[in-house]
Scaffold this motif. Structure first.
Motif, mmCIF file in Angstrom:
data_model
loop_
_atom_site.group_PDB
_atom_site.id
_atom_site.type_symbol
_atom_site.label_atom_id
_atom_site.label_comp_id
_atom_site.label_asym_id
_atom_site.label_seq_id
_atom_site.Cartn_x
_atom_site.Cartn_y
_atom_site.Cartn_z
ATOM 1 N N ASP A 44 0.859 -1.186 0.000
ATOM 2 C CA ASP A 44 0.000 0.000 0.000
ATOM 3 C C ASP A 44 0.889 1.228 0.000
ATOM 4 O O ASP A 44 1.808 1.339 0.826
ATOM 5 N N LEU A 45 0.639 2.164 -0.902
ATOM 6 C CA LEU A 45 1.457 3.375 -0.978
ATOM 7 C C LEU A 45 1.368 4.228 0.287
ATOM 8 O O LEU A 45 2.239 5.064 0.527
ATOM 9 N N ASN A 46 0.326 4.026 1.100
ATOM 10 C CA ASN A 46 0.254 4.730 2.377
ATOM 11 C C ASN A 46 1.135 4.093 3.445
ATOM 12 O O ASN A 46 1.230 4.617 4.557
ATOM 13 N N TYR A 67 0.198 10.393 -1.590
ATOM 14 C CA TYR A 67 0.007 9.378 -0.568
ATOM 15 C C TYR A 67 0.692 9.770 0.733
ATOM 16 O O TYR A 67 1.591 10.618 0.765
ATOM 17 N N ASP A 68 0.277 9.130 1.832
ATOM 18 C CA ASP A 68 0.813 9.446 3.145
ATOM 19 C C ASP A 68 2.300 9.088 3.232
ATOM 20 O O ASP A 68 2.762 8.138 2.598
#
Length: 272
Positions: A44-46, A67-68
């Protein structure tokens, strides 16, 4: 090996297929198992740690904006010895008002990529032709196609052309430090797209433009208020102009960008 994030999206999915077709090693970062012509890894890019876990042996990375903890993700990319990052940004990064949250996250993402210490290329495509797929239910039902901002012409781009430029940037020399604005070959209003889609389907689609008030209400129903107001500002107040046709796709790939008519013919089954 090229790591493609957002590999199930319109641009990322097209890039996976394009890279595989060119014989490149492709690793696709996805949130859930999916069938792709690539080595599939879950992440997940987060979550920067999950991205870091997918970087072994990777030479290039295709990255999405917004993203985060993106700074942590890029630090992991640099530590892994990645040689090139291609960032999928947007024309919103060119808008002057950074109170606009869409422009803000693209501008901030671009700044982080530039500062990461890894050679980079930034892509700023205009509106995707594939956004037209949101008409599919109405078209299949024989209903009137209704679209916001009917007088706004946009040089929409086929995601396959975004993928072609991204692939060239990742596999060929000479693209480091470049910011590529990407468009299709012609600026089209929504009614133009409806007419051309109807031609691809062998008929005629009924089209109706939404008023600005209706457009705002529709945006508010589908996204947070700040983002709805951002897109309303782009297109109702004219804060973003996506009508200019740019030569970049042909300059990078050696061929003209695909027309909306070609996209419509290739995707006609989705509307039947």
């Amino acid at each position: 090996m090229i790591l493609v994030t957002g590999a199930t999206g319109n641009a990322g999915g097209a890039l996976v297929r394009t890279l595989a077709g060119r014989g490149a090693g492709v690793r696709a970062l996805v949130r859930r198992p999916v069938d792709l012509p690539a080595e599939v890894v879950l992440g997940d890019l987060n979550d920067p740690a999950s991205v870091a876990g997918a970087l072994a042996g990777v030479r290039g990375v295709f990255l999405l904006s917004g993203y985060d903890r993106m700074e942590e993700t890029l630090a992991a990319v640099a530590r892994a010895g990645v040689e090139h990052v291609v960032l999928l940004s947007a024309s919103a990064a060119e808008a002057a008002n950074l109170d606009n949250p869409v422009s803000k996250y693209h501008v901030e993402s671009e700044a982080l990529v530039r500062a990461a210490g890894v050679p980079w290329t930034i892509l700023r495509p205009r509106t995707f032709m594939s956004n037209t797929l949101r008409w599919a239910d109405r078209v299949r039902a024989g209903e009137v196609v209704r679209e916001a901002f009917p007088e706004v012409a946009v040089a929409t781009i086929d995601p396959l052309d975004i993928a072609a430029v991204a692939a060239a940037s990742l596999l060929e020399r000479g693209h480091g430090g470049q910011v590529y604005g990407l468009t299709g070959p012609r600026a089209l209003r929504p009614a133009d797209r409806a007419r051309m889609l109807g031609e691809a389907l062998g008929g005629e689609l009924l089209f109706e433009g939404l008023s600005d008030a209706e457009a705002r209400a529709e945006l508010l129903a589908t996204m947070p208020e700040a983002y709805a107001e951002a897109f309303y500002g782009f297109f109702a107040r004219g804060e973003l102009d996506e009508s200019k046709v740019l030569p970049t796709v042909e300059q990078v790939t050696g061929r003209p960008p695909r027309t909306f008519g070609q996209w419509a013919a290739a995707n006609a089954a989705a509307f039947r």
